[in-house]
Enzyme design. Structure first.
Site, PDB file in Angstrom:
ATOM      1  CG  HIS A  59       2.335   5.637   2.811  1.00  0.00           C
ATOM      2  ND1 HIS A  59       1.541   4.639   2.280  1.00  0.00           N
ATOM      3  CD2 HIS A  59       3.230   5.941   1.838  1.00  0.00           C
ATOM      4  CE1 HIS A  59       1.943   4.355   1.049  1.00  0.00           C
ATOM      5  NE2 HIS A  59       2.961   5.141   0.754  1.00  0.00           N
ATOM      6  CG  ASP A  89      -1.344   3.491   3.589  1.00  0.00           C
ATOM      7  OD1 ASP A  89      -1.112   4.633   4.059  1.00  0.00           O
ATOM      8  OD2 ASP A  89      -0.645   2.980   2.691  1.00  0.00           O
ATOM      9  CB  SER A 165       2.017   5.286  -2.452  1.00  0.00           C
ATOM     10  OG  SER A 165       2.954   4.266  -2.208  1.00  0.00           O
TER      11      SER A 165
END
Length: 316
Positions: A59, A89, A165
């Site tokens: 992402h 992911d 992230s």
């Protein structure tokens, strides 16, 4: 006689916990950089090889192919996305560099709850930020950007914020045991990382095949509760199954005669309690294999043989 000033080195004052965290920060920190795509969005990335293999979140890169990695030493390296897997992911990048500082992927299967967990990333654009906590839970399931469940997810209370992230979650040895992926907005101390053993699988698939291969049935599924008499008659030992819909006409299941509304109870004798368990059975090792589906159709138990194929990329 003037009183002597006492000066004790910081290393003496640090307790074992603080020393452990600071050592990981010093050794692992240089290998965790900031990933940018179009100059606006950003996340973190972990360097895995001296010639520029980097892991981050899918992402973080989205649909972009060109990326940049800014390292703590000031180097800004251009690169590209080798492969992204929204189902876990994770994305693997290749940046232009040599003799880069690297991180070591550990074995996430040996983790224990309560272990020290150290997160390194770039939350809200603040480079090389270190937070620490513990491994809160293991074996969690988390919905990925594609909608499929990511299995074997690590839960930690090490603080994560947007920008973390793709960063590293490490243990006191300095090995990376997870890649930070998500937090729950409004919650405190509930954050998640994709396990390092999943990273190893994705890395190998991307380097060998350019993406992660998975077997495909050509159906969508939802969980449905089963009456006890049905579960007993089917000998599946489960009180739920997977009701099938959106059957792809020319897909493996469609060609084998699977119909809308069929309830899948078992695959090769293994109970299918819903979409999650079904997806876990459709790994790369199942591609090309014939499997037997145990199905409940209008009150009757039937069996169908299906040859699984590789899931087309367009299917998401």
């Amino acid at each position: 006689m003037a009183a002597q000033s006492l000066h004790v080195p910081d290393t003496v004052l640090l307790d074992a916990y603080s020393l452990s965290v600071s050592q990981v920060a010093e050794t692992l920190g240089p290998a965790v950089g900031m990933v940018t795509t179009d100059g606006k969005g950003h996340g973190s990335g972990v360097v895995l090889s001296q010639d520029g293999l980097v892991v981050t979140n899918a992402h973080v890169v989205g649909s972009h192919r060109d990326v940049h990695l800014a390292l703590p030493d000031g180097h800004r390296l251009a690169g590209r996305v080798l492969g992204a897997d929204p189902d876990t992911d994770l994305a693997i990048l290749k940046v232009d560099g040599s003799a880069l500082p690297i991180a070591t992927l550990g074995d996430s299967s040996g983790l224990r709850r309560g272990q020290i967990a150290i997160a390194i990333g770039n939350p809200l654009g603040f480079e090389s930020t270190i937070t620490a906590g513990v491994i809160s839970a293991l074996g969690r399931s988390l919905r990925s950007p594609s909608g499929r469940p990511i299995e074997d997810v690590i839960q930690t209370d090490a603080a994560l914020n947007p920008g973390n992230s793709g960063g590293a979650l490490a243990v006191s040895s300095g090995e990376v045991v997870g890649i930070s992926t998500a937090m729950i907005a409004g919650a405190q101390g509930i954050c998640f990382a994709v396990a390092s053993n999943t990273v190893k699988l994705v890395l190998g698939e991307v380097l060998q095949h350019g993406g992660v291969r998975r077997a495909w049935l050509g159906v969508a599924a939802d969980t449905v509760n089963l009456p006890r008499r049905v579960a007993d008659a089917a000998h599946v030992g489960s009180r739920s199954g997977a009701v099938l819909h959106s059957i792809v006409k020319d897909g493996p299941a469609g060609r084998a005669g699977v119909r809308e509304g069929d309830v899948l109870l078992a695959l090769d004798g293994r109970p299918v309690e819903g979409p999650g368990p079904l997806l876990r059975m459709l790994g790369a090792d199942a591609i090309g294999r014939q499997v037997r589906l145990q199905i409940l159709r209008q009150g009757r138990l039937i069996e169908l043989d299906v040859v699984l194929t590789q899931r087309p990329t367009v299917q998401g």
